[in-house]
Design a protein around this motif. Sequence first.
Motif, PDB file in Angstrom:
ATOM      1  N   THR A  28     -13.678   4.916  -8.487  1.00  0.00           N
ATOM      2  CA  THR A  28     -12.978   4.283  -9.613  1.00  0.00           C
ATOM      3  C   THR A  28     -13.920   3.982 -10.772  1.00  0.00           C
ATOM      4  O   THR A  28     -13.486   3.920 -11.925  1.00  0.00           O
ATOM      5  CB  THR A  28     -12.302   2.978  -9.166  1.00  0.00           C
ATOM      6  OG1 THR A  28     -13.291   2.106  -8.614  1.00  0.00           O
ATOM      7  CG2 THR A  28     -11.223   3.239  -8.136  1.00  0.00           C
ATOM      8  N   SER A  37      -8.599   2.357  -3.208  1.00  0.00           N
ATOM      9  CA  SER A  37      -9.739   1.539  -3.611  1.00  0.00           C
ATOM     10  C   SER A  37     -10.966   2.408  -3.840  1.00  0.00           C
ATOM     11  O   SER A  37     -11.041   3.546  -3.371  1.00  0.00           O
ATOM     12  CB  SER A  37     -10.042   0.497  -2.537  1.00  0.00           C
ATOM     13  OG  SER A  37     -10.343   1.145  -1.321  1.00  0.00           O
ATOM     14  N   ASN A  38     -11.926   1.835  -4.538  1.00  0.00           N
ATOM     15  CA  ASN A  38     -13.149   2.566  -4.820  1.00  0.00           C
ATOM     16  C   ASN A  38     -13.835   2.966  -3.504  1.00  0.00           C
ATOM     17  O   ASN A  38     -13.958   2.148  -2.604  1.00  0.00           O
ATOM     18  CB  ASN A  38     -14.088   1.707  -5.663  1.00  0.00           C
ATOM     19  CG  ASN A  38     -15.295   2.495  -6.120  1.00  0.00           C
ATOM     20  OD1 ASN A  38     -15.175   3.662  -6.503  1.00  0.00           O
ATOM     21  ND2 ASN A  38     -16.460   1.887  -6.064  1.00  0.00           N
ATOM     22  N   SER A  76       0.822  -1.207   0.000  1.00  0.00           N
ATOM     23  CA  SER A  76       0.000   0.000   0.000  1.00  0.00           C
ATOM     24  C   SER A  76       0.854   1.255   0.000  1.00  0.00           C
ATOM     25  O   SER A  76       0.378   2.341  -0.257  1.00  0.00           O
ATOM     26  CB  SER A  76      -0.922   0.004   1.215  1.00  0.00           C
ATOM     27  OG  SER A  76      -0.144   0.019   2.399  1.00  0.00           O
ATOM     28  N   ASP A 126      -6.535   1.655  -9.733  1.00  0.00           N
ATOM     29  CA  ASP A 126      -7.037   1.666  -8.362  1.00  0.00           C
ATOM     30  C   ASP A 126      -6.075   2.371  -7.416  1.00  0.00           C
ATOM     31  O   ASP A 126      -6.127   2.181  -6.217  1.00  0.00           O
ATOM     32  CB  ASP A 126      -7.295   0.237  -7.879  1.00  0.00           C
ATOM     33  CG  ASP A 126      -6.028  -0.609  -7.911  1.00  0.00           C
ATOM     34  OD1 ASP A 126      -6.105  -1.786  -7.536  1.00  0.00           O
ATOM     35  OD2 ASP A 126      -4.974  -0.088  -8.319  1.00  0.00           O
ATOM     36  N   ARG A 127      -5.185   3.182  -8.004  1.00  0.00           N
ATOM     37  CA  ARG A 127      -4.271   3.930  -7.144  1.00  0.00           C
ATOM     38  C   ARG A 127      -4.214   5.366  -7.626  1.00  0.00           C
ATOM     39  O   ARG A 127      -3.813   5.631  -8.755  1.00  0.00           O
ATOM     40  CB  ARG A 127      -2.866   3.320  -7.181  1.00  0.00           C
ATOM     41  CG  ARG A 127      -2.798   1.971  -6.520  1.00  0.00           C
ATOM     42  CD  ARG A 127      -1.471   1.286  -6.707  1.00  0.00           C
ATOM     43  NE  ARG A 127      -1.546  -0.079  -6.185  1.00  0.00           N
ATOM     44  CZ  ARG A 127      -1.190  -0.419  -4.966  1.00  0.00           C
ATOM     45  NH1 ARG A 127      -0.706   0.495  -4.156  1.00  0.00           N
ATOM     46  NH2 ARG A 127      -1.295  -1.672  -4.559  1.00  0.00           N
TER      47      ARG A 127
END
Lengths: 115, 108
Positions: free
Chosen positions: B67, B51-52, A100, B30-31
């Motif tokens: 997203t 994330s969405n 992450s 997704d980033r």
Amino acid sequence: DVKVTQSSRYLVKRTGEKVFLECVQDMDHENMFWYRQDPGLGLRLIYFSYDVKMKEKGDIPEGYSVSREKKERFSLILESASTNQTSMYLCASSFLARTSRTEAFFGQGTRLTVV
Amino acid sequence: ELKVEQNPLFLSMQEGKNYTIYCNYSTTSDRLYWYRQDPGKSLESLFVLLSNGAVKQEGRLMASLDTKARLSTLHITAAVHDLSATYFCAVSYGKLTFGQGTILTVHP
């Protein structure tokens, strides 16, 4: 703290000179990037590297080359500097996208003037 | 080719007001990242959205990610002068692509 260090803050070079911009990071990041920043154009990617000796062209690679012989060091080379390469150059590094913690950390920038 | 577009490009705000900066991108990712740049300085990471539906807040700034709409927003609440800077969004799709930046000026 992550540290990305660029070798020079300001450089003045003559047209036709070969110019080396050096960047070193101390966080064991796999990815390293070179961008140039111009007013109204944002940051444009020149080259990036995801491993030693690996390189990928970005959006504006013409007139530039790169070298990554060690993981912590990524060099940008202007083979024959031209006035349209006068710009702010920013180096960045990040981890690969398996964690992450993938944000890129930037160096302080090198303002290059080609006369 | 991934395109990232921000709007507005220039934003002049009064202290105490609220406003939103929009970031649209053209390819699934997704980033998404938000950065701040002060004049003459380098870029500082503000938010990472993974994330969405992700929402993150720090002080007077709140960032969100949709997203499905390929849209992120940076909301400024009760602006203060110290928020004056250029704000960039960036999307990761193999390489990291930036928007043009939004120059924010907060005045009394």
